[in-house]
Scaffold this motif. Structure first.
Motif, PDB file in Angstrom:
ATOM      1  N   MET A  26       0.827  -1.201   0.000  1.00  0.00           N
ATOM      2  CA  MET A  26       0.000   0.000   0.000  1.00  0.00           C
ATOM      3  C   MET A  26       0.867   1.259   0.000  1.00  0.00           C
ATOM      4  O   MET A  26       0.633   2.199  -0.765  1.00  0.00           O
ATOM      5  CB  MET A  26      -0.926   0.009   1.214  1.00  0.00           C
ATOM      6  N   SER A  27       1.901   1.259   0.845  1.00  0.00           N
ATOM      7  CA  SER A  27       2.789   2.422   0.922  1.00  0.00           C
ATOM      8  C   SER A  27       3.487   2.658  -0.408  1.00  0.00           C
ATOM      9  O   SER A  27       3.659   3.803  -0.845  1.00  0.00           O
ATOM     10  CB  SER A  27       3.820   2.228   2.028  1.00  0.00           C
ATOM     11  N   SER A  28       3.890   1.577  -1.073  1.00  0.00           N
ATOM     12  CA  SER A  28       4.586   1.726  -2.353  1.00  0.00           C
ATOM     13  C   SER A  28       3.651   2.300  -3.407  1.00  0.00           C
ATOM     14  O   SER A  28       4.071   3.107  -4.255  1.00  0.00           O
ATOM     15  CB  SER A  28       5.145   0.380  -2.816  1.00  0.00           C
ATOM     16  N   ILE A  29       2.372   1.899  -3.373  1.00  0.00           N
ATOM     17  CA  ILE A  29       1.394   2.431  -4.325  1.00  0.00           C
ATOM     18  C   ILE A  29       1.221   3.927  -4.108  1.00  0.00           C
ATOM     19  O   ILE A  29       1.222   4.724  -5.058  1.00  0.00           O
ATOM     20  CB  ILE A  29       0.037   1.714  -4.166  1.00  0.00           C
ATOM     21  N   ILE A  30       1.079   4.318  -2.830  1.00  0.00           N
ATOM     22  CA  ILE A  30       0.896   5.735  -2.500  1.00  0.00           C
ATOM     23  C   ILE A  30       2.091   6.560  -2.978  1.00  0.00           C
ATOM     24  O   ILE A  30       1.942   7.585  -3.656  1.00  0.00           O
ATOM     25  CB  ILE A  30       0.706   5.920  -0.982  1.00  0.00           C
ATOM     26  N   LEU A  31       3.296   6.113  -2.645  1.00  0.00           N
ATOM     27  CA  LEU A  31       4.502   6.865  -2.998  1.00  0.00           C
ATOM     28  C   LEU A  31       4.675   6.955  -4.512  1.00  0.00           C
ATOM     29  O   LEU A  31       5.078   7.992  -5.042  1.00  0.00           O
ATOM     30  CB  LEU A  31       5.730   6.203  -2.358  1.00  0.00           C
ATOM     31  N   GLU A  32       4.384   5.861  -5.201  1.00  0.00           N
ATOM     32  CA  GLU A  32       4.512   5.869  -6.659  1.00  0.00           C
ATOM     33  C   GLU A  32       3.564   6.884  -7.287  1.00  0.00           C
ATOM     34  O   GLU A  32       3.956   7.671  -8.157  1.00  0.00           O
ATOM     35  CB  GLU A  32       4.229   4.473  -7.218  1.00  0.00           C
ATOM     36  N   LYS A  33       2.307   6.889  -6.839  1.00  0.00           N
ATOM     37  CA  LYS A  33       1.327   7.814  -7.398  1.00  0.00           C
ATOM     38  C   LYS A  33       1.656   9.263  -7.060  1.00  0.00           C
ATOM     39  O   LYS A  33       1.488  10.164  -7.885  1.00  0.00           O
ATOM     40  CB  LYS A  33      -0.078   7.456  -6.912  1.00  0.00           C
ATOM     41  N   LEU A  34       2.122   9.500  -5.841  1.00  0.00           N
ATOM     42  CA  LEU A  34       2.507  10.858  -5.453  1.00  0.00           C
ATOM     43  C   LEU A  34       3.673  11.348  -6.300  1.00  0.00           C
ATOM     44  O   LEU A  34       3.709  12.511  -6.720  1.00  0.00           O
ATOM     45  CB  LEU A  34       2.877  10.896  -3.970  1.00  0.00           C
ATOM     46  N   LEU A  35       4.629  10.474  -6.546  1.00  0.00           N
ATOM     47  CA  LEU A  35       5.793  10.853  -7.345  1.00  0.00           C
ATOM     48  C   LEU A  35       5.376  11.193  -8.777  1.00  0.00           C
ATOM     49  O   LEU A  35       5.836  12.192  -9.344  1.00  0.00           O
ATOM     50  CB  LEU A  35       6.823   9.716  -7.349  1.00  0.00           C
ATOM     51  N   ILE A  36       4.506  10.369  -9.351  1.00  0.00           N
ATOM     52  CA  ILE A  36       4.019  10.643 -10.710  1.00  0.00           C
ATOM     53  C   ILE A  36       3.297  11.982 -10.761  1.00  0.00           C
ATOM     54  O   ILE A  36       3.491  12.791 -11.687  1.00  0.00           O
ATOM     55  CB  ILE A  36       3.092   9.497 -11.180  1.00  0.00           C
ATOM     56  N   MET A  37       2.460  12.239  -9.761  1.00  0.00           N
ATOM     57  CA  MET A  37       1.737  13.509  -9.710  1.00  0.00           C
ATOM     58  C   MET A  37       2.683  14.693  -9.609  1.00  0.00           C
ATOM     59  O   MET A  37       2.512  15.713 -10.285  1.00  0.00           O
ATOM     60  CB  MET A  37       0.772  13.514  -8.515  1.00  0.00           C
ATOM     61  N   MET A  38       3.698  14.561  -8.769  1.00  0.00           N
ATOM     62  CA  MET A  38       4.639  15.651  -8.580  1.00  0.00           C
ATOM     63  C   MET A  38       5.435  15.942  -9.846  1.00  0.00           C
ATOM     64  O   MET A  38       5.741  17.093 -10.159  1.00  0.00           O
ATOM     65  CB  MET A  38       5.588  15.326  -7.418  1.00  0.00           C
ATOM     66  N   ILE A  39       5.778  14.900 -10.583  1.00  0.00           N
ATOM     67  CA  ILE A  39       6.515  15.098 -11.836  1.00  0.00           C
ATOM     68  C   ILE A  39       5.645  15.840 -12.844  1.00  0.00           C
ATOM     69  O   ILE A  39       6.104  16.771 -13.525  1.00  0.00           O
ATOM     70  CB  ILE A  39       6.992  13.745 -12.409  1.00  0.00           C
ATOM     71  N   MET A  40       4.378  15.453 -12.962  1.00  0.00           N
ATOM     72  CA  MET A  40       3.477  16.150 -13.882  1.00  0.00           C
ATOM     73  C   MET A  40       3.271  17.600 -13.441  1.00  0.00           C
ATOM     74  O   MET A  40       3.222  18.516 -14.275  1.00  0.00           O
ATOM     75  CB  MET A  40       2.139  15.409 -13.965  1.00  0.00           C
ATOM     76  N   ALA A  41       3.140  17.811 -12.128  1.00  0.00           N
ATOM     77  CA  ALA A  41       2.988  19.179 -11.624  1.00  0.00           C
ATOM     78  C   ALA A  41       4.258  19.995 -11.878  1.00  0.00           C
ATOM     79  O   ALA A  41       4.185  21.199 -12.171  1.00  0.00           O
ATOM     80  CB  ALA A  41       2.668  19.161 -10.130  1.00  0.00           C
ATOM     81  N   LEU A  42       5.415  19.334 -11.789  1.00  0.00           N
ATOM     82  CA  LEU A  42       6.685  20.018 -12.066  1.00  0.00           C
ATOM     83  C   LEU A  42       6.748  20.484 -13.520  1.00  0.00           C
ATOM     84  O   LEU A  42       7.241  21.579 -13.806  1.00  0.00           O
ATOM     85  CB  LEU A  42       7.856  19.080 -11.762  1.00  0.00           C
ATOM     86  N   ILE A  43       6.233  19.658 -14.435  1.00  0.00           N
ATOM     87  CA  ILE A  43       6.176  20.059 -15.846  1.00  0.00           C
ATOM     88  C   ILE A  43       5.305  21.305 -15.999  1.00  0.00           C
ATOM     89  O   ILE A  43       5.667  22.256 -16.701  1.00  0.00           O
ATOM     90  CB  ILE A  43       5.626  18.903 -16.712  1.00  0.00           C
ATOM     91  N   GLY A  44       4.157  21.307 -15.301  1.00  0.00           N
ATOM     92  CA  GLY A  44       3.300  22.483 -15.331  1.00  0.00           C
ATOM     93  C   GLY A  44       3.987  23.702 -14.725  1.00  0.00           C
ATOM     94  O   GLY A  44       3.839  24.821 -15.221  1.00  0.00           O
ATOM     95  N   PHE A  45       4.762  23.477 -13.653  1.00  0.00           N
ATOM     96  CA  PHE A  45       5.502  24.561 -12.997  1.00  0.00           C
ATOM     97  C   PHE A  45       6.506  25.186 -13.965  1.00  0.00           C
ATOM     98  O   PHE A  45       6.597  26.410 -14.084  1.00  0.00           O
ATOM     99  CB  PHE A  45       6.219  24.004 -11.769  1.00  0.00           C
ATOM    100  N   VAL A  46       7.247  24.334 -14.680  1.00  0.00           N
ATOM    101  CA  VAL A  46       8.232  24.818 -15.657  1.00  0.00           C
ATOM    102  C   VAL A  46       7.537  25.579 -16.782  1.00  0.00           C
ATOM    103  O   VAL A  46       8.006  26.645 -17.213  1.00  0.00           O
ATOM    104  CB  VAL A  46       9.060  23.645 -16.219  1.00  0.00           C
ATOM    105  N   CYS A  47       6.407  25.048 -17.257  1.00  0.00           N
ATOM    106  CA  CYS A  47       5.650  25.729 -18.307  1.00  0.00           C
ATOM    107  C   CYS A  47       5.157  27.097 -17.838  1.00  0.00           C
ATOM    108  O   CYS A  47       5.141  28.063 -18.602  1.00  0.00           O
ATOM    109  CB  CYS A  47       4.454  24.874 -18.737  1.00  0.00           C
TER     110      CYS A  47
END
Length: 313
Positions: free
Chosen positions: A1-22
């Protein structure tokens, strides 16, 4: 469960980082961000809701969906109640943003994958009902939070939103056993699956216009994060676990608890754009609760599991 949470949070943060750079590069300015928010709220999200109900009809699933609906309504009663009690409306220009951030969770992107990882495809079906209740309340009470006023005419108008229409249409197709041909379903699914990337790009671009270091110095941010991630989920667990003694499947209870335990919904930032509120503050709350939820979600699930075991014993 913890690995699922961390994986999804990391994916979200990367996509948000792309938006931040844009956002920093000027590729997504304020006007563009508002248009993207409206596109997501009025087109992409409604399509995602509709295709989620394109599943084979089963009587047991239909009954369980009704139970999840009732549990979800109860959980939102708790979330909305805490939001109104903790956030004063008078003299607080950010009241709408804060109340929405407390009352609405990112159950679509984090909740659904987490439920899928724990309970499989059947759990996802029940999570769609929680998301359905989310959208009904989002487009009624959520609009009230942001605008600060409503009327019977306005409430009816809000209920006529594309999201609510797709909720009703999706349920109608489910109960009437209507399945779309793949030539229609596939493009609708493809557009609906754009929901999370759009939301993350919007949140990231909004954060680009805020003072990230300054937000870390706001005690209010930590207070609201604690209320969102700990107080509200714990109250929900205490309110729902007793239903296990009434014969309600513990999986249905767990699905609702997981939905409530998720961090602030990205829709809060998009609503802030739509209704000309402090979208930067909404993004700060979204980012803070998303990061902290990596620790709080397992704690909430542990408490629920412990109480359910004691009831069973």
């Amino acid at each position: 469960m913890s690995s699922i949470i961390l994986e999804k949070l990391l994916i979200m943060m990367i996509m948000a980082l792309i938006g931040f750079v844009c956002g920093k590069a000027g590729l997504i300015d304020g006007a563009t961000n508002k248009k993207l928010s409206n596109l997501s709220l009025l087109v992409i999200n409604p399509l995602l809701i509709f295709v989620s109900y394109q599943m084979p009809y089963e009587k047991e699933i239909a009954v369980n969906l009704g139970i999840v609906f009732l549990l979800s309504v109860l959980s939102y009663g708790i979330q909305l109640g805490v939001a109104v009690l903790l956030v004063r409306g008078k003299g607080n220009p950010a009241a709408g943003v804060e109340r929405m951030s407390l009352a609405f969770s990112n159950n679509g992107y984090i909740g659904i994958p987490l439920v899928q990882g724990v309970f499989g495809a059947e759990g996802v079906i029940y999570m769609t009902m929680f998301v359905t209740v989310f959208n009904i309340i989002l487009w009624t009470v959520g609009v009230l939070f942001m605008t600060g006023k409503t009327s019977l005419r306005q409430a009816v108008k809000n209920l006529c939103s594309p999201a609510i229409f797709m909720v009703l249409l999706g349920l109608l197709f489910f109960f009437l056993h209507i399945s779309l041909p793949s030539i229609l379903l596939e493009p609708l699914e493809t557009v609906g699956n754009m929901n999370t990337p759009f939301a993350m790009l919007i949140a990231g671009a909004t954060l680009a216009g805020s003072n990230l270091l300054g937000c870390l110095k706001k005690p209010r941010l930590y207070f609201l994060s604690a209320a969102k991630l700990l107080l509200i989920p714990f109250l929900t667990v205490l309110a729902l676990v007793g239903f296990a003694r009434l014969g309600v499947d513990s999986m249905l209870i767990a699905v609702v608890v997981i939905g409530v335990a998720c961090p602030t919904a990205a829709a809060c930032t998009m609503f802030a754009h739509r209704y000309q509120k402090d979208s930067a503050y909404a993004s700060e709350l979204f980012a803070a609760t998303t990061i902290l939820s990596a620790a709080t979600i397992p704690a909430v699930i542990w408490l629920m599991h412990l109480l359910l075991e004691r009831l069973a014993g």
